[in-house]
Design a protein around this motif. Structure first.
Motif, PDB file in Angstrom:
ATOM      1  N   ASP A   1      -4.048   6.164  -5.717  1.00 27.67           N
ATOM      2  CA  ASP A   1      -4.984   7.283  -5.586  1.00 27.67           C
ATOM      3  C   ASP A   1      -4.895   7.948  -4.216  1.00 27.67           C
ATOM      4  OD1 ASP A   1      -7.613   5.759  -4.013  1.00 27.67           O
ATOM      5  OD2 ASP A   1      -6.193   4.520  -5.126  1.00 27.67           O
ATOM      6  N   LEU A   2      -4.154   7.328  -3.270  1.00 25.08           N
ATOM      7  CA  LEU A   2      -3.994   7.885  -1.926  1.00 25.08           C
ATOM      8  C   LEU A   2      -2.669   8.650  -1.817  1.00 25.08           C
ATOM      9  CD1 LEU A   2      -5.197   4.863   0.261  1.00 25.08           C
ATOM     10  CD2 LEU A   2      -6.550   6.783  -0.619  1.00 25.08           C
ATOM     11  N   GLU A   3      -2.495   9.322  -0.686  1.00 23.86           N
ATOM     12  CA  GLU A   3      -1.255  10.061  -0.442  1.00 23.86           C
ATOM     13  C   GLU A   3      -0.061   9.104  -0.429  1.00 23.86           C
ATOM     14  OE1 GLU A   3       0.892  12.808   3.003  1.00 23.86           O
ATOM     15  OE2 GLU A   3      -1.179  12.100   3.287  1.00 23.86           O
ATOM     16  N   HIS A   4       0.977   9.455  -1.188  1.00 15.54           N
ATOM     17  CA  HIS A   4       2.164   8.608  -1.275  1.00 15.54           C
ATOM     18  C   HIS A   4       3.036   8.798  -0.029  1.00 15.54           C
ATOM     19  CE1 HIS A   4       0.669   8.159  -5.222  1.00 15.54           C
ATOM     20  NE2 HIS A   4       1.783   7.818  -5.820  1.00 15.54           N
TER      21      HIS A   4
ATOM     22  N   ASP B   1       0.864  -1.180   0.000  1.00 11.77           N
ATOM     23  CA  ASP B   1       0.000   0.000   0.000  1.00 11.77           C
ATOM     24  C   ASP B   1       0.903   1.233   0.000  1.00 11.77           C
ATOM     25  OD1 ASP B   1      -1.570   2.178   0.736  1.00 11.77           O
ATOM     26  OD2 ASP B   1      -2.635   1.123   2.342  1.00 11.77           O
ATOM     27  N   ILE B   2       0.824   2.033  -1.058  1.00  9.17           N
ATOM     28  CA  ILE B   2       1.722   3.171  -1.218  1.00  9.17           C
ATOM     29  C   ILE B   2       1.538   4.221  -0.115  1.00  9.17           C
ATOM     30  CG2 ILE B   2       0.319   4.734  -2.639  1.00  9.17           C
ATOM     31  CD1 ILE B   2       2.827   4.817  -4.555  1.00  9.17           C
ATOM     32  N   SER B   3       0.436   4.128   0.639  1.00 11.87           N
ATOM     33  CA  SER B   3       0.192   5.063   1.742  1.00 11.87           C
ATOM     34  C   SER B   3       0.613   4.485   3.088  1.00 11.87           C
ATOM     35  CB  SER B   3      -1.293   5.447   1.790  1.00 11.87           C
ATOM     36  OG  SER B   3      -2.095   4.351   2.198  1.00 11.87           O
ATOM     37  N   SER B   4       1.247   3.298   3.067  1.00  9.40           N
ATOM     38  CA  SER B   4       1.584   2.618   4.326  1.00  9.40           C
ATOM     39  C   SER B   4       3.000   2.043   4.292  1.00  9.40           C
ATOM     40  CB  SER B   4       0.569   1.486   4.581  1.00  9.40           C
ATOM     41  OG  SER B   4       0.960   0.689   5.671  1.00  9.40           O
ATOM     42  N   PRO B   5       3.996   2.762   4.823  1.00  4.45           N
ATOM     43  CA  PRO B   5       5.377   2.278   4.818  1.00  4.45           C
ATOM     44  C   PRO B   5       5.585   0.870   5.404  1.00  4.45           C
ATOM     45  CG  PRO B   5       5.348   4.596   5.389  1.00  4.45           C
ATOM     46  CD  PRO B   5       3.909   4.148   5.351  1.00  4.45           C
ATOM     47  N   PRO B   6       4.875   0.493   6.488  1.00  5.08           N
ATOM     48  CA  PRO B   6       5.088  -0.873   7.002  1.00  5.08           C
ATOM     49  C   PRO B   6       4.791  -1.960   5.971  1.00  5.08           C
ATOM     50  CG  PRO B   6       3.958   0.452   8.640  1.00  5.08           C
ATOM     51  CD  PRO B   6       3.976   1.266   7.372  1.00  5.08           C
ATOM     52  N   THR B   7       3.834  -1.714   5.077  1.00  8.79           N
ATOM     53  CA  THR B   7       3.510  -2.731   4.069  1.00  8.79           C
ATOM     54  C   THR B   7       4.615  -2.852   3.017  1.00  8.79           C
ATOM     55  OG1 THR B   7       2.246  -1.234   2.602  1.00  8.79           O
ATOM     56  CG2 THR B   7       1.032  -2.312   4.396  1.00  8.79           C
ATOM     57  N   PHE B   8       5.395  -1.781   2.839  1.00  9.47           N
ATOM     58  CA  PHE B   8       6.549  -1.852   1.934  1.00  9.47           C
ATOM     59  C   PHE B   8       7.635  -2.739   2.551  1.00  9.47           C
ATOM     60  CE2 PHE B   8      10.660  -0.037   0.437  1.00  9.47           C
ATOM     61  CZ  PHE B   8      10.565  -0.422  -0.890  1.00  9.47           C
ATOM     62  N   GLN B   9       7.832  -2.609   3.862  1.00  8.15           N
ATOM     63  CA  GLN B   9       8.799  -3.469   4.545  1.00  8.15           C
ATOM     64  C   GLN B   9       8.370  -4.937   4.456  1.00  8.15           C
ATOM     65  OE1 GLN B   9      11.749  -2.320   5.525  1.00  8.15           O
ATOM     66  NE2 GLN B   9      10.982  -0.344   4.778  1.00  8.15           N
TER      67      GLN B   9
END
Length: 198
Positions: A123-126, A88-96
């Protein structure tokens, strides 16, 4: 005239609520549900993509993102020729968490598996830097693309690009340079041998 036909298995991996199921439903059924129910274990859908020279039937395994189902993941990605690792581009933990799945798949998945790092919810805040994510892909030989299951941005193109990559590998064209412009510059996937990222 009946076209040549190949069948390939692909899997979606990533944290819970990153939109894996939403991406699949948007692609297969052109549907989006604001309150998508969490996947339990995994779900399975298929869709055939027709090209001018052949058809590719995608067997799409959508896995649950909840931690309690992680031990089941190898059962679903075993034999997969391709994978979308979704965050989720709006959620850094999901990138980890996506990095965890990439490491897992490279260590235990099929040799030569094609991996797309998919930044969903564009479509959300990056809150995950796109340049940093793209650089990560470059360093690890992955494709990178931003999508939105809600708006449909790049959803069909990213699945079609995966199918095209199966064409390249099935015809031993891994060394052929390829640059694909998706959705009027809204996303681009490019690559060459050993480096498959934009």
């Amino acid at each position: 005239m009946e076209l040549p036909f190949i069948q390939k298995k692909m899997v979606l991996l990533g944290d819970s609520s990153v939109g894996k199921s939403s991406l699949v439903f948007k692609f297969v059924k052109d549907q989006f549900f604001e309150n998508q129910e969490p996947t339990i274990g995994a779900s399975f859908l298929t869709k055939t993509i027709r090209f001018s020279t052949h058809e590719v039937k995608l067997q799409i395994w959508d896995t649950a993102g909840q931690e309690r189902y992680e031990s089941l993941a190898p059962m679903y990605y075993r034999g997969a020729s391709g994978a979308f690792i979704v965050y989720d581009i709006s959620s850094p933990p999901t990138f980890q968490k996506a990095k965890f799945w990439i490491k897992e798949l490279l260590a235990n998945g099929e040799s030569g598996v094609i991996i797309f790092l998919v930044a969903n919810k564009s479509d959300l805040e990056h809150k995950v830097d796109s340049v940093m994510a793209s650089k990560f892909c470059e360093e690890n030989g992955l494709f990178y693309i931003e999508t939105s299951a809600k708006t449909g941005n790049n959803v069909v193109p990213v699945f079609e690009e995966m199918a095209k990559q199966f064409e390249y590998t099935s015809q031993s064209k891994e060394n052929e340079e390829k640059v694909i412009d998706l959705d009027n510059n809204s996303g681009e996937v490019s690559g060459n041998s050993g480096k498959k990222c934009c």
